[in-house]
Design an enzyme around this catalytic site. Structure first.
Site, PDB file in Angstrom:
ATOM      1  CE  LYS A  74      -4.501   0.813   0.046  1.00  0.00           C
ATOM      2  NZ  LYS A  74      -5.501   0.060  -0.743  1.00  0.00           N
TER       3      LYS A  74
ATOM      4  CG  ASP B  93      -7.262   3.428  -1.283  1.00  0.00           C
ATOM      5  OD1 ASP B  93      -7.685   2.264  -1.269  1.00  0.00           O
ATOM      6  OD2 ASP B  93      -7.398   4.198  -0.312  1.00  0.00           O
TER       7      ASP B  93
END
Length: 447
Positions: A128, A168
């Protein structure tokens, strides 16, 4: 071996080594709770410091991101990429641009991504990244300046066989475009598979926009079907009004449900006759306006500023906004109002207290690492198309997504039954995701 003491020892070590990162602690705690059942049955998973290694990122990159405003002022943000585990394949996970981003948030998201990606059955590892940069209120020129600076550093750490970021919160098609353009400039390569969420005219995949929301509903549909229920005629709450929430609402209504409430950061709307999806898309995606504007333009819709969406009566709740948005008190309200199914469309939107309430009140609960895996699954399908220089139809890609989500549900359900915890999809998801990664780590040695 005293399993409980061993697992608690792992957790205390995590807290000591990762101080000030409560979201990461929460994510690790949930997985470790499930692993007590694994270690009682298969204690070899404690060998070679396997669990300690799995909780420690393979690599953490933190970097400065300077950029220039339209007024010529220099601003500095912080960029992150946490490459957590690559045992199953190249790192895969989104980039989040939001003021709340810090190392602990990125680590929690990356840790969750390991198991989410494992559950898809596809060869992708967990990572991430992101920045504390806020795209809201910025011009396209300022966002381009930031993205180019961000990728100038990030490009040395990614590649289609190394690490493949996606979007995201705060990172959509516009941002991916600027990031990809700078990657091409820095590397002199048109490496389509290095980023996913690309535009359809330059390597993107159909269904990617809809994938996380659709996937959440597909998983919920499987969970409901296992208990002789279905969406047709059900009342559904969807928190949030971003990409995931919009397409979860759309798919739920296509399956015959009525979405009776949606929310944004200012409040929520009650929509007893259902949501006008096309108007919602126009308000949120085109005009970038608020749900209060949607309410003004729709008959029979009421707007509740600063209210609690979880007090609305519904059969199904889909929290699709952000982490820890649904707490224990809200979980009690949902259960009291007859809600039978909750599925996380966002990453860890339910607090531990909420999840425990659902367990006690017999509300069927699907954790995000299973229920919202549709986004990363379709990103992996985009990687497949890029690798073969191919482009699939919407219907074919959507079918692949449905099959993947059905497979995830079956893995969670089967694993929960194996450990005599029928309908415990948290335990099923954690253990099914863990075992695949753990077996690969054991096979590949201490690295």
């Amino acid at each position: 071996m005293n399993v409980e003491e061993t697992v608690n020892g792992y957790y205390q070590q995590i807290i000591q080594r990762n101080a000030g990162e409560p979201e990461f602690h929460q994510a690790v705690s949930e997985v470790l709770d499930s692993l007590t059942y694994v270690l009682k049955k298969d204690d070899h998973y404690a060998d070679y410091a396997l669990i300690e290694r799995m909780c420690e990122p393979e690599r953490q990159v933190i970097f400065r991101v300077p950029w220039i405003t339209d007024e010529g002022e220099v601003r500095v943000n912080r960029g992150f990429r946490v490459q957590f585990n690559s045992v199953l394949g190249p790192y895969k996970g989104g980039l989040r641009f939001h003021p709340s981003v810090n190392l602990g948030i990125i680590k929690f998201l990356g840790f969750e991504q390991i198991f989410k990606n494992s559950l898809t059955g596809l060869p992708i590892g967990g990572a991430k990244g992101g920045s504390d940069f806020d795209p809201k209120g910025k011009s396209n020129r300022e966002i381009m300046s930031f993205c180019q600076s961000f990728m100038t550093e990030l490009h040395t750490h990614i590649g289609e066989e190394v690490d493949v970021p996606a979007g995201d919160i705060g990172v959509g098609g516009r941002e991916i475009g600027y990031l990809f353009g700078q990657y091409r400039r820095m590397t002199n390569r048109h490496e389509s598979g290095v980023l996913t969420g690309k535009g359809l005219t330059w390597g993107g995949s159909l269904v990617r926009t809809e994938a996380t929301g659709y996937g959440t509903v597909y998983f919920t549909q499987e969970m409901m079907g296992a208990h002789d229920d279905r969406f047709d005629g059900a009342k559904v709450i969807v928190s949030g009004s971003g990409n995931v929430a919009i397409y979860a609402a759309q798919k739920a209504q296509e399956l015959g449900a009525t979405v009776v409430a949606m929310s944004d950061s200012s409040g929520y709307v009650c929509t007893p006759e259902g949501v006008d999806i096309e108007l919602l898309k126009d308000v949120k995606e085109v005009r970038r306006a608020r749900l209060s504007d949607y309410a003004k333009e729709t008959d029979g819709v009421t707007y509740h500023e600063g209210g609690n969406i979880w007090e609305v009566e519904a059969d199904v709740a889909l929290p699709c906004a952000t982490q820890n948005e649904l707490d224990g008190e809200s979980a009690i309200m949902l259960a009291d109002n007859g809600c039978r199914y909750v599925a996380e469309g966002a990453n860890m939107p339910c607090t531990p207290e909420a999840i425990e309430t659902f367990r006690k009140r017999k509300v069927f609960f699907a954790p995000g690492k299973a229920a919202n895996a549709g986004g990363v699954a379709t990103s992996a399908l985009e990687m497949q198309q890029n690798a073969s220089r191919d482009s699939w139809t919407f219907d074919y890609t959507d079918k692949r997504l449905r099959d993947i989500m059905r497979g995830i549900f079956k893995r969670c359900d089967r694993t929960a039954r194996e450990y005599d915890r029928e309908d415990d999809y948290v335990l099923g998801a954690n253990i099914a995701g863990f075992r695949k990664v753990a077996d690969a780590m054991l096979a590949q040695g201490v690295i």
